[in-house]
Write a protein that holds these residues in place. Structure first.
Motif, PDB file in Angstrom:
ATOM      1  N   THR A  33      12.762  44.865   7.662  1.00  0.00           N
ATOM      2  CA  THR A  33      12.635  44.020   8.687  1.00  0.00           C
ATOM      3  C   THR A  33      13.313  42.746   8.684  1.00  0.00           C
ATOM      4  O   THR A  33      13.796  42.295   7.601  1.00  0.00           O
ATOM      5  CB  THR A  33      10.980  43.815   8.962  1.00  0.00           C
ATOM      6  OG1 THR A  33      10.704  42.887   7.729  1.00  0.00           O
ATOM      7  CG2 THR A  33      10.232  45.049   8.995  1.00  0.00           C
ATOM      8  N   THR A  34      13.374  41.921   9.712  1.00  0.00           N
ATOM      9  CA  THR A  34      13.806  40.661   9.695  1.00  0.00           C
ATOM     10  C   THR A  34      13.037  39.684   8.736  1.00  0.00           C
ATOM     11  O   THR A  34      13.875  38.953   7.874  1.00  0.00           O
ATOM     12  CB  THR A  34      13.995  39.964  10.930  1.00  0.00           C
ATOM     13  OG1 THR A  34      14.815  40.856  11.811  1.00  0.00           O
ATOM     14  CG2 THR A  34      14.460  38.686  10.922  1.00  0.00           C
ATOM     15  N   ALA A  35      11.945  39.795   8.646  1.00  0.00           N
ATOM     16  CA  ALA A  35      11.069  39.066   7.835  1.00  0.00           C
ATOM     17  C   ALA A  35      11.187  39.459   6.406  1.00  0.00           C
ATOM     18  O   ALA A  35      11.507  38.453   5.623  1.00  0.00           O
ATOM     19  CB  ALA A  35       9.527  39.243   7.996  1.00  0.00           C
ATOM     20  N   GLU A  36      11.712  40.465   6.107  1.00  0.00           N
ATOM     21  CA  GLU A  36      11.799  40.929   4.584  1.00  0.00           C
ATOM     22  C   GLU A  36      13.193  40.593   4.176  1.00  0.00           C
ATOM     23  O   GLU A  36      13.278  40.133   3.171  1.00  0.00           O
ATOM     24  CB  GLU A  36      11.642  42.444   4.706  1.00  0.00           C
ATOM     25  CG  GLU A  36      10.372  43.109   4.593  1.00  0.00           C
ATOM     26  CD  GLU A  36      10.239  44.641   4.875  1.00  0.00           C
ATOM     27  OE1 GLU A  36       9.398  45.084   4.373  1.00  0.00           O
ATOM     28  OE2 GLU A  36      11.353  45.287   5.180  1.00  0.00           O
ATOM     29  N   ILE A  37      14.173  40.707   5.117  1.00  0.00           N
ATOM     30  CA  ILE A  37      15.716  40.079   4.525  1.00  0.00           C
ATOM     31  C   ILE A  37      15.685  38.436   4.533  1.00  0.00           C
ATOM     32  O   ILE A  37      16.108  38.094   3.849  1.00  0.00           O
ATOM     33  CB  ILE A  37      16.785  40.638   5.777  1.00  0.00           C
ATOM     34  CG1 ILE A  37      18.091  40.819   4.879  1.00  0.00           C
ATOM     35  CG2 ILE A  37      16.668  39.814   6.967  1.00  0.00           C
ATOM     36  CD1 ILE A  37      18.145  41.614   3.811  1.00  0.00           C
ATOM     37  N   ASP A  38      14.779  37.907   5.592  1.00  0.00           N
ATOM     38  CA  ASP A  38      14.606  36.441   5.443  1.00  0.00           C
ATOM     39  C   ASP A  38      13.911  36.001   4.251  1.00  0.00           C
ATOM     40  O   ASP A  38      14.564  35.110   3.484  1.00  0.00           O
ATOM     41  CB  ASP A  38      13.823  35.874   6.274  1.00  0.00           C
ATOM     42  CG  ASP A  38      14.743  35.782   7.814  1.00  0.00           C
ATOM     43  OD1 ASP A  38      15.892  36.170   7.689  1.00  0.00           O
ATOM     44  OD2 ASP A  38      13.910  35.711   8.889  1.00  0.00           O
ATOM     45  N   ALA A  39      12.969  36.816   3.600  1.00  0.00           N
ATOM     46  CA  ALA A  39      12.380  36.561   2.178  1.00  0.00           C
ATOM     47  C   ALA A  39      13.551  37.027   0.936  1.00  0.00           C
ATOM     48  O   ALA A  39      13.367  35.825   0.101  1.00  0.00           O
ATOM     49  CB  ALA A  39      11.148  37.293   2.058  1.00  0.00           C
ATOM     50  N   ILE A  40      14.310  37.766   1.192  1.00  0.00           N
ATOM     51  CA  ILE A  40      15.338  37.900   0.192  1.00  0.00           C
ATOM     52  C   ILE A  40      16.126  37.009   0.019  1.00  0.00           C
ATOM     53  O   ILE A  40      16.525  36.356  -0.880  1.00  0.00           O
ATOM     54  CB  ILE A  40      15.959  39.527   0.421  1.00  0.00           C
ATOM     55  CG1 ILE A  40      15.070  40.544   0.163  1.00  0.00           C
ATOM     56  CG2 ILE A  40      17.208  39.483  -0.561  1.00  0.00           C
ATOM     57  CD1 ILE A  40      15.794  41.966   0.428  1.00  0.00           C
ATOM     58  N   ALA A  41      16.685  36.415   1.237  1.00  0.00           N
ATOM     59  CA  ALA A  41      17.599  35.411   1.372  1.00  0.00           C
ATOM     60  C   ALA A  41      17.055  34.126   0.931  1.00  0.00           C
ATOM     61  O   ALA A  41      17.769  33.182   0.122  1.00  0.00           O
ATOM     62  CB  ALA A  41      18.035  35.054   2.741  1.00  0.00           C
ATOM     63  N   GLU A  42      15.745  33.784   1.008  1.00  0.00           N
ATOM     64  CA  GLU A  42      15.226  32.516   0.736  1.00  0.00           C
ATOM     65  C   GLU A  42      14.694  32.668  -1.111  1.00  0.00           C
ATOM     66  O   GLU A  42      14.748  31.718  -1.724  1.00  0.00           O
ATOM     67  CB  GLU A  42      13.905  32.308   1.233  1.00  0.00           C
ATOM     68  CG  GLU A  42      13.801  31.962   2.735  1.00  0.00           C
ATOM     69  CD  GLU A  42      12.499  32.208   3.361  1.00  0.00           C
ATOM     70  OE1 GLU A  42      11.400  32.281   2.972  1.00  0.00           O
ATOM     71  OE2 GLU A  42      12.531  31.773   4.857  1.00  0.00           O
ATOM     72  N   SER A  43      15.016  33.641  -1.685  1.00  0.00           N
ATOM     73  CA  SER A  43      14.678  34.127  -2.847  1.00  0.00           C
ATOM     74  C   SER A  43      16.109  33.643  -3.740  1.00  0.00           C
ATOM     75  O   SER A  43      15.979  33.702  -5.227  1.00  0.00           O
ATOM     76  CB  SER A  43      13.982  35.467  -3.291  1.00  0.00           C
ATOM     77  OG  SER A  43      15.055  36.343  -3.028  1.00  0.00           O
ATOM     78  N   VAL A  44      17.028  33.733  -3.178  1.00  0.00           N
ATOM     79  CA  VAL A  44      18.370  33.168  -3.922  1.00  0.00           C
ATOM     80  C   VAL A  44      18.519  32.036  -4.399  1.00  0.00           C
ATOM     81  O   VAL A  44      18.314  31.045  -3.542  1.00  0.00           O
ATOM     82  CB  VAL A  44      19.514  33.545  -2.740  1.00  0.00           C
ATOM     83  CG1 VAL A  44      20.881  33.175  -3.462  1.00  0.00           C
ATOM     84  CG2 VAL A  44      19.635  35.104  -2.378  1.00  0.00           C
TER      85      VAL A  44
END
Length: 497
Positions: A146-157
């Protein structure tokens, strides 16, 4: 303030919204649309199995799709590995295998070639999850991501995570992969944009290839930080470039010296209105002084740039020094400027330039010996360039250590000879190398592009240089061999390749 590429992309979408981020071949993509495309591609990468820290190779010419493929890598927590668009399948396979890349994005058919087939023929691609054609990037199956999941990955960088691995040109041996952290890639792009005065009002023509730091870091990433509209150019065509500058009112044009030499010598230049150009940034180990003078000249013989800035950088440190707005014409024409904020420089043994600071690479991929050889215990990167500093700290690169030759017991730096010959009427381009000589040990061989007589070239040199510096041989050539970064391939000249 963003310290990672995903954060820079998110902030750009918030700040610049519907302002155009990219324009190419009639397609216009806003910053918001860019974020949407990047998110979608990143979801596709993760659905394929990409994990944070995995490598993604992008093998394609400059395009909006290249930008999406690259930014999606960072957004999915991956490490970008840009690959030279002119490489053969065997060369790319080596990079893919050495990096253990999990995804390879390719523009199949570029320059009439069969990239995907060539790549598969060169390697079994054992670690690769997928080879994706660039045109199919927007159609990747996103699965359950999901978009929420990919945003969470991006924020974890994190700022200290490896963002990219850029391979050196490898002109003197096996290429090495220079690794940079997100904070370094974003930081150096911000510093370059600040010193160049780049803003959201600028229309920025990106001739430099995206696989090179000049196109990727001070192109794509600087665009995200400043809101400038970027115009990617896949292949450098003089007439098409001049037409684009004229019709789109391009304001910023960075490039290797050869780009500006080509523009100055273009037969159709007088018929084009290039007056919108305000900022040129150029750099190489050595930039001919006469070239800078002509770029600034408001005359039929010049390009009338309001601001011409010279800079010095390398794959291992991206941008090291840069001139500043307000620097004198002499400073710009004869130096590469001062160390940028966060960097320091000094001159070491044999006149070698040493560099230390925030933007020096983390090290070479899987090569601690080469890293230790390049970066000493005190953190100084040994550049292999010979330079001098003036009282204000402005750097002048005089040559490469390896290009120096000894003639009759005297050190000769080819760059000094090239600077002199570049002022001769009829000389469009020139490179000098040392060649064996029974009496002198080595003497100069000048390769000249232009409408001159070899004997006249030698006579011209004799009037301006000490005798031991004067080339003993002159060969007229149609063009000098250069890599895509604009560097003359002197090894090819020495070996007659």
């Amino acid at each position: 303030m963003a310290e990672t590429i995903p954060a820079a992309l998110g902030e750009a979408a918030d700040r610049f919204g519907e302002h155009p981020a990219y324009i190419q071949d009639g397609e216009e993509v806003s910053f918001l649309e860019l974020l949407r495309r990047v998110r979608r591609a990143a979801r596709g990468y993760v659905a394929l199995g990409l994990q944070p820290g995995d490598r993604v190779c992008v093998w394609a010419p400059n395009s909006i799709g290249w930008v999406v493929a690259a930014l999606a890598t960072s957004y999915a927590g991956g490490v970008l590995v840009p690959v030279n668009s002119r490489y053969t399948g065997h060369e790319v396979a080596e990079v893919v295998d050495r990096t253990g890349a999990r995804i390879v994005v390719v523009e199949d058919g570029f320059l009439g070639r069969t990239q995907v087939a060539d790549l598969r023929a060169a390697s079994d691609l054992a670690a690769v999850l997928a080879v994706i054609e660039l045109k199919d990037l927007s159609d990747l199956d996103m699965g359950a991501v999901t978009t929420a999941e990919i945003d969470a990955i991006a924020e974890s960088v994190c700022a200290d995570d490896v963002a990219d691995i850029l391979f050196t040109s490898g002109t003197t041996g096996r290429s090495k992969g220079a690794m940079s952290a997100h904070r370094q890639t974003v930081g150096v792009a911000r510093a370059w944009g600040d010193l160049g005065g780049v803003t959201g009002q600028d229309r920025y023509l990106v001739v430099n290839p995206f696989f090179h730091s000049f196109g990727y870091k001070v192109g794509i990433v600087t665009g995200l930080l400043t809101g400038a509209t970027l115009y990617p150019v896949a292949t450098f065509d003089l007439d098409a470039t001049m037409a684009l500058i004229e019709t789109e009112r391009i304001t910023v044009l960075p490039g290797a010296p050869t780009v500006f030499t080509s523009l100055l010598n273009a037969p159709g230049r007088a018929d084009r209105d290039l007056s919108s150009l305000r900022l040129a940034v150029t750099g190489a180990a050595v930039v001919p002084v006469v070239l800078i003078e002509r770029m600034r000249a408001d005359s039929p013989d010049g390009l009338a740039f309001e601001q011409v800035v010279t800079a010095f950088g390398m794959t291992e440190a991206v941008v090291v020094t840069m001139c500043r707005q307000g620097d004198s014409a002499e400073t710009v024409a004869t130096t590469c400027g001062r160390a940028i904020p966060g960097m320091e420089i000094r001159i070491g043994d044999e006149g070698e330039l040493l560099v230390r600071g925030d933007y020096v690479m983390l090290g070479y991929l899987d090569d601690p010996a080469a890293t230790a050889e390049a970066i000493d215990a005190d953190g100084w990167l040994h550049t292999g360039d010979v330079g001098v500093l003036d009282e204000a700290g402005n750097l002048s690169i005089t040559d490469r250590l390896k290009d120096m030759y000894i003639s009759g017991g005297f050190n000769v730096y080819p760059a000094e000879v090239e600077q002199a010959l570049a002022r001769m009427d009829g000389v469009a381009d020139v490179a000098v190398v040392g060649v064996p000589d029974d009496r002198m040990g080595e003497v100069g061989m000048a390769y000249v592009v232009g409408t001159v007589n070899p004997d006249d070239v030698i006579a011209f040199a004799k009037g301006r240089l000490a005798n031991f510096k004067v080339p003993r041989h002159v060969e007229l050539v149609d063009a000098l061999p250069r890599n895509l970064s604009g560097k003359v391939l002197k090894n090819e000249l020495r070996t007659g390749g």
